[in-house]
Design a protein around this motif. Structure first.
Motif, PDB file in Angstrom:
ATOM      1  N   PHE A 177      41.243  16.676 -14.571  1.00  0.00           N
ATOM      2  CA  PHE A 177      40.530  15.845 -14.129  1.00  0.00           C
ATOM      3  C   PHE A 177      38.769  15.859 -14.542  1.00  0.00           C
ATOM      4  O   PHE A 177      38.002  15.323 -14.369  1.00  0.00           O
ATOM      5  N   THR A 185      40.074   9.122 -13.504  1.00  0.00           N
ATOM      6  CA  THR A 185      40.750   9.941 -12.489  1.00  0.00           C
ATOM      7  C   THR A 185      41.925   9.328 -11.874  1.00  0.00           C
ATOM      8  O   THR A 185      43.270   9.944 -11.823  1.00  0.00           O
ATOM      9  N   ASN A 186      41.625   8.134 -11.328  1.00  0.00           N
ATOM     10  CA  ASN A 186      42.937   7.213 -10.703  1.00  0.00           C
ATOM     11  C   ASN A 186      43.997   7.215 -11.836  1.00  0.00           C
ATOM     12  O   ASN A 186      45.182   7.436 -11.294  1.00  0.00           O
ATOM     13  N   MET A 189      45.815  10.192 -11.855  1.00  0.00           N
ATOM     14  CA  MET A 189      46.650  10.658 -10.986  1.00  0.00           C
ATOM     15  C   MET A 189      47.965   9.831 -11.073  1.00  0.00           C
ATOM     16  O   MET A 189      48.944  10.467 -10.770  1.00  0.00           O
ATOM     17  N   ASP A 190      47.971   8.706 -11.476  1.00  0.00           N
ATOM     18  CA  ASP A 190      49.081   8.111 -11.719  1.00  0.00           C
ATOM     19  C   ASP A 190      49.939   8.703 -12.508  1.00  0.00           C
ATOM     20  O   ASP A 190      51.056   8.947 -12.317  1.00  0.00           O
ATOM     21  N   THR A 192      50.045  11.781 -13.586  1.00  0.00           N
ATOM     22  CA  THR A 192      50.604  13.045 -13.094  1.00  0.00           C
ATOM     23  C   THR A 192      51.907  12.719 -12.141  1.00  0.00           C
ATOM     24  O   THR A 192      52.678  13.533 -12.131  1.00  0.00           O
ATOM     25  N   CYS A 193      51.679  11.817 -11.265  1.00  0.00           N
ATOM     26  CA  CYS A 193      52.768  11.541 -10.410  1.00  0.00           C
ATOM     27  C   CYS A 193      54.195  11.256 -11.149  1.00  0.00           C
ATOM     28  O   CYS A 193      55.080  11.508 -10.925  1.00  0.00           O
ATOM     29  N   GLU A 206      42.342  22.704 -10.182  1.00  0.00           N
ATOM     30  CA  GLU A 206      41.459  21.589 -10.347  1.00  0.00           C
ATOM     31  C   GLU A 206      40.441  21.654  -9.265  1.00  0.00           C
ATOM     32  O   GLU A 206      40.429  22.345  -8.178  1.00  0.00           O
ATOM     33  N   ALA A 211      41.003  14.382  -6.002  1.00  0.00           N
ATOM     34  CA  ALA A 211      42.602  14.392  -6.711  1.00  0.00           C
ATOM     35  C   ALA A 211      43.384  15.442  -6.098  1.00  0.00           C
ATOM     36  O   ALA A 211      44.749  14.991  -6.115  1.00  0.00           O
ATOM     37  N   LEU A 215      46.947  14.183  -4.640  1.00  0.00           N
ATOM     38  CA  LEU A 215      48.449  14.540  -5.450  1.00  0.00           C
ATOM     39  C   LEU A 215      49.156  15.661  -4.701  1.00  0.00           C
ATOM     40  O   LEU A 215      50.484  15.353  -5.068  1.00  0.00           O
TER      41      LEU A 215
END
Lengths: 251, 324, 289
Positions: A177, A185-186, A189-190, A192-193, A206, A211, A215
């Motif tokens: 990030f 960033t958002n 994050m999605d 990464t999920c 991180e 984040a 997460l």
């Protein structure tokens, strides 16, 4: 069952102790955050796991096998793949070619099949895998662009794509990030999920606390090369030693 | 479909030119054409070594290894060219494979100097051990083959023979470069840690490129000695190595055909300044310096530059391989 | 015994030459991170200057040495200004440019001296010193050794005792950090190649009466310089001097007993072994990437 167990790992550089007797373990399918102030030893820990460093002492157990001291490519073949802190990409190759490099393990080819064109099936499979990953990471529109032409967010996504193409079981993400705006960033994050949902265990170094807190299931905090605390984001947020360490670092 | 047709026509024209060319040349130039053809293989094989980012200074000596192998096999075992060619490549590749262990513990500057040292040591062995290598005077008496009544001692038949062998080798080198192995070699060059992190054994790939390059330059060495008939250690000294570097650099090393353009253009150029005799090396030196300072991406970048100036050509035509 | 003593003396004198040009190469590499392949040709030009001025035109030996140093220094400065400075970001480009210079200087030498056999310069110092009855050292060689030692001592004083020398070493250690300290990199580079060129010119001038002079003599010089540099440790000046003397002794002995070619082969193998076992050389410090 623990996927990865760090047992009493110590790393010394000359007289400097970068990691001192650190132990923790990571469960299958979790997103683990590895945090701590600057110089806490997070990156050193990553390099020890991924084989770029050999621990001075202690062991790194991956699925029951000690991988400490193995070379990076051997560790990658076992299913541990790292991404890099800065946007380390093959800038002069296209997005597609970048990702294709990641298929090195899964679509191994030898010299003679390469010359004679005997590995068509493997090639096609590798290409399909690459397209699948690029789709998954939202990069398929840009597949023919040069990596150097991508915006920062897409470059990070491409870095992850390269790792994903190699079909890892455990992914080490080094500051994915860093330098991103809130929107990027958002999005990251999605992504990464999504990666975790596809069955890959993730360890994350991180600095972006929002984040990390959003997460990670569980956090490991390092400070001055030592294990400071472990716990859920909630516990860590309220842990006085952690707060002190960060404030101390800020002063 | 249209572009494929274009390609086919282009290849046919090129082939026809290559076949026709010796018939329009004087004898001396036919000789030169043969050496040029062989040197095309030398630079193309050097390119595969440089793909991983390592500039070795041993390539000329590896050519010599091939040449000496062919010579010794021909003279001592009476082996014909069809055996000496692949065996010359094989021995070069073998020596290269052995050298990998010391040399690829080094990178960059150290590798450059280390490869230079190893090459000089091999070359001095040829000078030192008169038996079997013939010392400074080298060896002579190697002959080209006679196949089906055609004596390949004549320039034109030997040219066709060399053209066939070199063409075949170039095809293989091209296939390798454009395969996934070629992609991996690029990857090792530009971001070795990233390549390693996805499982690439960078040592193995650097070694592989070095062995492949040595194999093909060994064949080039054998091709040369079978035509020239003699071999001496000084043919493969640092002087010739420098010429290889010049050809590759002036031609440009970002594309497969860059070094080939370099060797062709500079050979023609060299021939055209023949009347300047003794100052030719200085002209070469000046050309080298000028091309480094003003054309760092080599001759192959000129068409793209032209297109850029006149605003034609698409994005994909420009070779934007980033400078390191 | 006699032969051994004689070889030691000859080796030491040879070591003085080796040190002069190897130190220059190390200095240039350290400060500018460029491998100067034309360094052997700088030595060659120094020798040619002596041949032209002293042997052909009768200028006295000592002033001719002065001219040789000045000529080679100027060539070095021109190389830095017009070749190495524009290519500073790309060490390979600098190396290739120096190869271009190598070709040009060889042709210059051929134009000056013609293509014929190697040139000889009659030794300006006559006579031989006899020590222990049997050990004979020509005064010419003694002169060379003394001058080499004086030159190297002066360099050592300059590098360790003056502000400029300190700046030079700082740049060699870490160019970026030195630049941040306000050190003018261009100026320091000019000084480094100036000093390196002067030493090469001096080496060539001193060697002139003791060796065969031809346009290709730089080849052996550069091989020797590489061996000495690597064995001594890239970037270590004291290492280069020590390695120069040790290698000269080694080379002299192997030459006496087994021949010169084998001596060089051994030297090259030694260099590869050092590169493998201890790439930093006997005195070197690891310079991080």
């Amino acid at each position: 069952m623990a996927v990865l167990e760090i047992k009493n790992v110590t790393k010394q550089f000359g007289g400097l102790i970068a990691l001192n007797d650190v132990s923790f373990s990571v469960e299958e399918g979790e997103i683990r955050g590895l945090i701590g102030p600057n110089g806490a030893g997070k990156s050193t820990m990553f390099k020890n796991i991924a084989g770029f460093y050999t621990p001075t002492d202690g062991s790194v157990i991956y699925r029951g096998q000690n991988i400490a001291g193995k070379s990076p490519h051997a560790i990658a073949e076992m299913g541990i793949v790292r991404t890099f802190q800065e946007t380390t990409l093959f800038q002069e190759l296209t997005v597609f070619e970048n990702a294709l490099v990641g298929s090195h393990i899964t679509a191994k080819t030898d010299l003679f099949s390469a010359i004679l064109g005997l590995d068509k099936a493997k090639q096609t499979a590798a290409n399909e895998k690459v397209m699948e990953v690029l789709d998954f990471m939202g990069l398929s529109d840009r597949k023919d662009q040069l990596a150097s032409e991508l915006p920062l967010g897409s470059q990070r996504a491409l870095a992850i794509s390269i790792a994903l193409v190699s079909e890892p079981r455990l992914m080490l993400m080094d500051e994915p990030f860093a330098g991103m705006n809130p929107e990027e960033t958002n999005h990251m994050m999605d992504l990464t999920c999504k990666v975790r949902e596809s069955g890959i265990t993730i360890i994350l170094v991180e600095h972006d606390m929002k984040a990390v807190m959003g997460l990670c299931h569980y956090l490991t905090v390092l400070n001055f090369g030592q294990l400071l605390a472990e716990g859920t984001p909630e516990e860590i947020r309220n842990n006085e030693r952690v707060i002190e360490a960060y404030l101390g670092g800020a002063n | 479909m249209n572009s494929r047709l274009k390609k086919i026509i282009g290849s046919l024209v090129l082939l026809a030119t290559l076949v026709a060319i010796p018939h329009f040349l004087k004898f001396h130039h036919q000789d030169l054409l043969i050496f040029l053809t062989i040197n095309v293989l030398v630079v193309a094989s050097y390119r595969i070594v440089t793909l991983t980012g390592e500039w070795s200074l041993i390539h000329a000596v590896m050519m010599g290894v091939g040449g000496y192998t062919a010579t010794l096999l021909f003279k001592n075992f009476d082996l014909g060219m069809w055996f000496t060619l692949p065996l010359a490549g094989g021995v070069s590749a073998l020596i290269a494979a052995l050298l990998c262990f010391p040399l690829f513990r080094m990178t960059q500057f150290y590798f450059l100097i280390g490869s230079f040292a190893a090459g000089e040591a091999i070359r001095l062995v040829w000078i030192q051990y008169v038996n079997p290598f013939g010392g400074t005077g080298g060896l002579s008496g190697v002959e080209p083959p006679i196949i089906g009544g055609i004596d390949f001692l004549d320039a034109i038949p030997y040219y066709y023979l060399a053209l066939t062998v070199v063409g075949f080798c170039l095809f293989i080198l091209y296939r390798i470069e454009n395969s996934r192995i070629g992609l991996t070699l690029h990857a090792v060059h530009w971001k070795a840690p990233l390549a390693e992190s996805v499982g690439v054994d960078t040592w193995r790939y650097r070694a592989l490129a070095f062995v492949i390059g040595s194999f093909f330059v060994g064949i080039a060495g054998a091709l040369k000695v079978h035509y020239l008939g003699t071999i001496t250690p000084n043919q493969f000294g640092i002087g010739f190595m420098v010429f290889i570097l010049i050809w590759v650099i002036v031609g440009g090393y970002n594309r497969f055909y860059g070094p080939i353009i370099g060797v062709v253009v500079l050979t023609v150029f060299d021939e055209s300044i023949r009347s300047f005799a003794e100052i030719r090396p200085a002209i070469y030196g000046a050309v080298l310096i000028i091309s480094i300072l003003f054309l760092p991406k080599g001759l192959e970048s000129i068409p793209a530059k032209f297109k850029a100036w006149f605003g034609i050509g698409s994005n994909s035509d420009a070779p934007p391989l980033a400078d390191k | 015994m006699e032969l051994i003593l004689q070889s030691i003396v000859n080796g030491l004198i040879q070591g003085g030459f080796f040190a002069l040009f190897a130190v220059g190469l190390v200095l240039i590499f350290g400060v500018m991170s460029v491998v100067n392949f034309a360094h052997g040709e700088l030595v060659m030009i120094g020798a040619y200057t002596i041949w032209l001025l002293h042997a052909q035109n009768g200028l006295a030996f000592i002033p001719a040495i002065g001219v040789a140093i000045i000529v080679v220094t100027i060539i070095g400065l021109l190389m830095e200004r017009f070749l190495f400075r524009p290519t500073r970001d790309d060490p390979l480009a600098g190396l290739i440019c120096s190869i271009g210079v190598l070709f040009i200087l060889q042709v210059v030498a051929t134009l000056i001296g013609g293509d014929g056999p190697s040139k000889q310069v009659p030794p300006p110092f006559h006579g031989t010193m006899v020590v222990f009855d049997s050990l004979r050292i020509p005064y010419q060689r003694i002169f060379s050794l003394v001058v080499s030692i004086v030159a190297l001592s002066t360099l050592w004083y300059f590098l360790t005792r003056t502000k400029l020398g300190w700046a030079l070493r700082a740049v060699a250690l870490d160019r970026e950090a030195a630049a941040l300290q306000g050190i003018n990199i261009n100026r320091i580079s000019m000084i480094a190649i100036g000093v390196g060129g002067a030493l090469a010119g001096l080496a060539g001038a001193l060697m002139a009466p003791l060796t065969n002079i031809n346009p290709h003599m730089g080849h052996n010089v550069i091989i020797t310089a590489f061996i000495v540099t690597i064995v001594g440790g890239v970037g270590s000046l004291s290492g280069a001097v020590i390695a120069a003397v040790l290698y000269a002794l080694f080379h002299t002995f192997v030459t006496v007993y087994f021949g010169g070619t084998l001596a060089t082969i051994c030297g090259l193998i030694l260099m590869v072994v050092v590169l493998i076992v201890k790439p930093t050389g006997i005195m070197g410090v690891r310079v991080s990437e």
